[in-house]
Scaffold this motif. Structure first.
Motif, mmCIF file in Angstrom:
data_model
loop_
_atom_site.group_PDB
_atom_site.id
_atom_site.type_symbol
_atom_site.label_atom_id
_atom_site.label_comp_id
_atom_site.label_asym_id
_atom_site.label_seq_id
_atom_site.Cartn_x
_atom_site.Cartn_y
_atom_site.Cartn_z
ATOM 1 N N VAL A 109 0.865 -1.181 0.000
ATOM 2 C CA VAL A 109 0.000 0.000 0.000
ATOM 3 C C VAL A 109 0.901 1.230 0.000
ATOM 4 C CG1 VAL A 109 -1.809 1.281 1.220
ATOM 5 C CG2 VAL A 109 -1.735 -1.211 1.394
ATOM 6 N N LEU A 110 0.565 2.201 -0.828
ATOM 7 C CA LEU A 110 1.333 3.440 -0.874
ATOM 8 C C LEU A 110 0.374 4.593 -0.557
ATOM 9 C CD1 LEU A 110 3.940 4.215 -3.650
ATOM 10 C CD2 LEU A 110 3.140 5.796 -1.926
ATOM 11 N N ILE A 111 0.563 5.179 0.608
ATOM 12 C CA ILE A 111 -0.291 6.268 1.089
ATOM 13 C C ILE A 111 0.409 7.591 0.789
ATOM 14 C CG2 ILE A 111 -1.235 7.362 3.167
ATOM 15 C CD1 ILE A 111 -1.536 4.478 4.294
ATOM 16 N N TYR A 112 -0.351 8.528 0.233
ATOM 17 C CA TYR A 112 0.217 9.828 -0.090
ATOM 18 C C TYR A 112 -0.856 10.904 -0.011
ATOM 19 C CZ TYR A 112 -1.817 9.351 -4.796
ATOM 20 O OH TYR A 112 -2.679 9.218 -5.856
ATOM 21 N N GLY A 113 -0.437 12.152 -0.173
ATOM 22 C CA GLY A 113 -1.353 13.290 -0.103
ATOM 23 C C GLY A 113 -1.022 14.306 -1.176
ATOM 24 N N HIS A 114 -0.874 15.535 -0.772
ATOM 25 C CA HIS A 114 -0.477 16.696 -1.562
ATOM 26 C C HIS A 114 -1.561 17.224 -2.502
ATOM 27 C CE1 HIS A 114 2.182 19.686 -3.150
ATOM 28 N NE2 HIS A 114 2.124 19.199 -4.370
ATOM 29 N N SER A 115 -2.201 16.389 -3.266
ATOM 30 C CA SER A 115 -3.159 16.857 -4.279
ATOM 31 C C SER A 115 -4.536 17.177 -3.698
ATOM 32 C CB SER A 115 -3.323 15.811 -5.380
ATOM 33 O OG SER A 115 -3.958 14.659 -4.859
ATOM 34 N N HIS A 116 -4.827 16.677 -2.504
ATOM 35 C CA HIS A 116 -6.139 16.812 -1.872
ATOM 36 C C HIS A 116 -7.210 16.038 -2.646
ATOM 37 C CE1 HIS A 116 -5.216 20.612 0.675
ATOM 38 N NE2 HIS A 116 -4.083 20.145 0.187
ATOM 39 N N ILE A 117 -6.815 15.206 -3.577
ATOM 40 C CA ILE A 117 -7.758 14.449 -4.413
ATOM 41 C C ILE A 117 -7.786 12.999 -3.931
ATOM 42 C CG2 ILE A 117 -8.273 13.633 -6.746
ATOM 43 C CD1 ILE A 117 -6.705 16.125 -7.765
ATOM 44 N N PRO A 118 -8.942 12.511 -3.485
ATOM 45 C CA PRO A 118 -9.032 11.113 -3.055
ATOM 46 C C PRO A 118 -8.722 10.156 -4.209
ATOM 47 C CG PRO A 118 -10.977 12.352 -2.380
ATOM 48 C CD PRO A 118 -10.205 13.219 -3.321
ATOM 49 N N VAL A 119 -7.850 9.187 -3.937
ATOM 50 C CA VAL A 119 -7.477 8.184 -4.931
ATOM 51 C C VAL A 119 -7.457 6.820 -4.247
ATOM 52 C CG1 VAL A 119 -5.612 7.327 -6.431
ATOM 53 C CG2 VAL A 119 -6.048 9.782 -6.268
ATOM 54 N N LEU A 120 -7.987 5.828 -4.928
ATOM 55 C CA LEU A 120 -7.939 4.442 -4.455
ATOM 56 C C LEU A 120 -7.905 3.557 -5.691
ATOM 57 C CD1 LEU A 120 -8.021 2.348 -2.207
ATOM 58 C CD2 LEU A 120 -10.513 2.584 -2.171
ATOM 59 N N ARG A 121 -6.704 3.095 -6.046
ATOM 60 C CA ARG A 121 -6.561 2.254 -7.230
ATOM 61 C C ARG A 121 -5.226 1.518 -7.168
ATOM 62 N NH1 ARG A 121 -3.575 3.324 -11.594
ATOM 63 N NH2 ARG A 121 -2.323 5.205 -11.694
ATOM 64 N N PHE A 123 -1.693 0.254 -8.919
ATOM 65 C CA PHE A 123 -0.688 0.413 -9.955
ATOM 66 C C PHE A 123 0.179 -0.830 -9.830
ATOM 67 C CE2 PHE A 123 3.550 1.492 -11.444
ATOM 68 C CZ PHE A 123 3.252 1.978 -12.714
ATOM 69 N N LYS A 124 0.071 -1.700 -10.810
ATOM 70 C CA LYS A 124 0.712 -3.014 -10.747
ATOM 71 C C LYS A 124 0.214 -3.708 -9.474
ATOM 72 C CE LYS A 124 4.515 -1.622 -13.686
ATOM 73 N NZ LYS A 124 5.948 -1.505 -13.859
ATOM 74 N N LYS A 125 1.108 -4.023 -8.543
ATOM 75 C CA LYS A 125 0.682 -4.742 -7.329
ATOM 76 C C LYS A 125 0.591 -3.844 -6.100
ATOM 77 C CE LYS A 125 2.377 -9.178 -8.886
ATOM 78 N NZ LYS A 125 3.200 -10.347 -8.584
ATOM 79 N N THR A 126 0.694 -2.537 -6.302
ATOM 80 C CA THR A 126 0.662 -1.586 -5.189
ATOM 81 C C THR A 126 -0.671 -0.839 -5.168
ATOM 82 O OG1 THR A 126 3.057 -1.277 -5.217
ATOM 83 C CG2 THR A 126 1.756 0.465 -4.188
ATOM 84 N N LEU A 127 -1.318 -0.851 -4.017
ATOM 85 C CA LEU A 127 -2.552 -0.096 -3.835
ATOM 86 C C LEU A 127 -2.186 1.358 -3.529
ATOM 87 C CD1 LEU A 127 -5.647 -0.069 -3.569
ATOM 88 C CD2 LEU A 127 -5.324 -0.587 -1.133
ATOM 89 N N LEU A 128 -2.589 2.271 -4.415
ATOM 90 C CA LEU A 128 -2.353 3.703 -4.204
ATOM 91 C C LEU A 128 -3.537 4.273 -3.440
ATOM 92 C CD1 LEU A 128 -1.112 4.693 -7.771
ATOM 93 C CD2 LEU A 128 0.263 4.076 -5.772
ATOM 94 N N PHE A 129 -3.243 4.982 -2.347
ATOM 95 C CA PHE A 129 -4.317 5.470 -1.479
ATOM 96 C C PHE A 129 -4.022 6.899 -1.037
ATOM 97 C CE2 PHE A 129 -6.863 4.317 2.620
ATOM 98 C CZ PHE A 129 -7.980 4.946 2.121
ATOM 99 N N ASN A 130 -4.764 7.847 -1.595
ATOM 100 C CA ASN A 130 -4.726 9.241 -1.154
ATOM 101 C C ASN A 130 -6.055 9.487 -0.447
ATOM 102 O OD1 ASN A 130 -4.970 12.068 -0.932
ATOM 103 N ND2 ASN A 130 -3.697 12.406 -2.722
ATOM 104 N N PRO A 131 -6.023 9.834 0.842
ATOM 105 C CA PRO A 131 -7.279 10.004 1.579
ATOM 106 C C PRO A 131 -8.038 11.286 1.257
ATOM 107 C CG PRO A 131 -5.436 10.580 2.972
ATOM 108 C CD PRO A 131 -4.852 10.043 1.693
#
Length: 163
Positions: A109-121, A123-131
């Motif tokens: 799981v790769l948790i990140y921010g900065h954009s303020h845009i919620p993301v849940l998808r 990329f290959k085998k890593t779950l991208l999660f922006n809250p």
């Protein structure tokens, strides 16, 4: 393991206190992850009374937060690797910078921010999660934060949206 995920709170500039909807979810969590742009350590002081707090600093965070939190980190719980980074920088998209930060050892799981845009998808085998953001939704229709559940059977991630 139940984890609440938040980012880009910009407190107290964007809010003086935590939203009631977020506080409601704090009751039964095992940990909290903040993906940067705290603004002040007061938020950390509030959160640590609920559960252990992990996180990174963002581009608006001062030396006090940079002394407390790294630019990126990897946690391991229940056999899963969780990478955390804010995602700020020059050129490229936030998502590309985030992926590049962990390209040598992609986490589950790769948790990140900065954009303020919620993301849940994935990329290959890593779950991208922006809250998204609890306090500064910008062009998003609602405020948001995330819940991450880790079990032996797998990973469940979801956004919690509110007005």
């Amino acid at each position: 393991m139940e984890i609440l995920v938040l980012s880009d709170t910009h407190m107290p500039k964007k809010a003086k206190q935590l939203p009631k909807r977020f506080i409601k979810e704090l009751k039964d969590v095992d940990a909290l992850i903040h993906a940067g742009d705290w603004q002040t350590l007061e938020l950390y002081e509030m959160l640590k009374d609920y559960a252990p707090v992990f996180g990174v600093y963002g581009n608006v965070d001062g030396e006090d937060i940079q002394d407390k939190f790294p630019a990126k980190q990897t946690l391991e719980w229940k056999g899963y690797q969780i990478g955390i980074v804010h995602g700020h920088g020059d050129k490229k998209t936030t998502e590309k910078r985030v992926l590049e930060a962990f390209q040598e050892d992609p986490p589950d799981v790769l948790i990140y921010g900065h954009s303020h845009i919620p993301v849940l998808r994935y990329f290959k085998k890593t779950l991208l999660f922006n809250p998204g953001s609890l306090t500064d939704k910008r062009r998003s229709p609602m405020y948001s934060f995330g819940r991450l559940t880790l079990t032996e059977d797998g990973i469940h991630a979801e956004h919690i949206f509110f007005r």
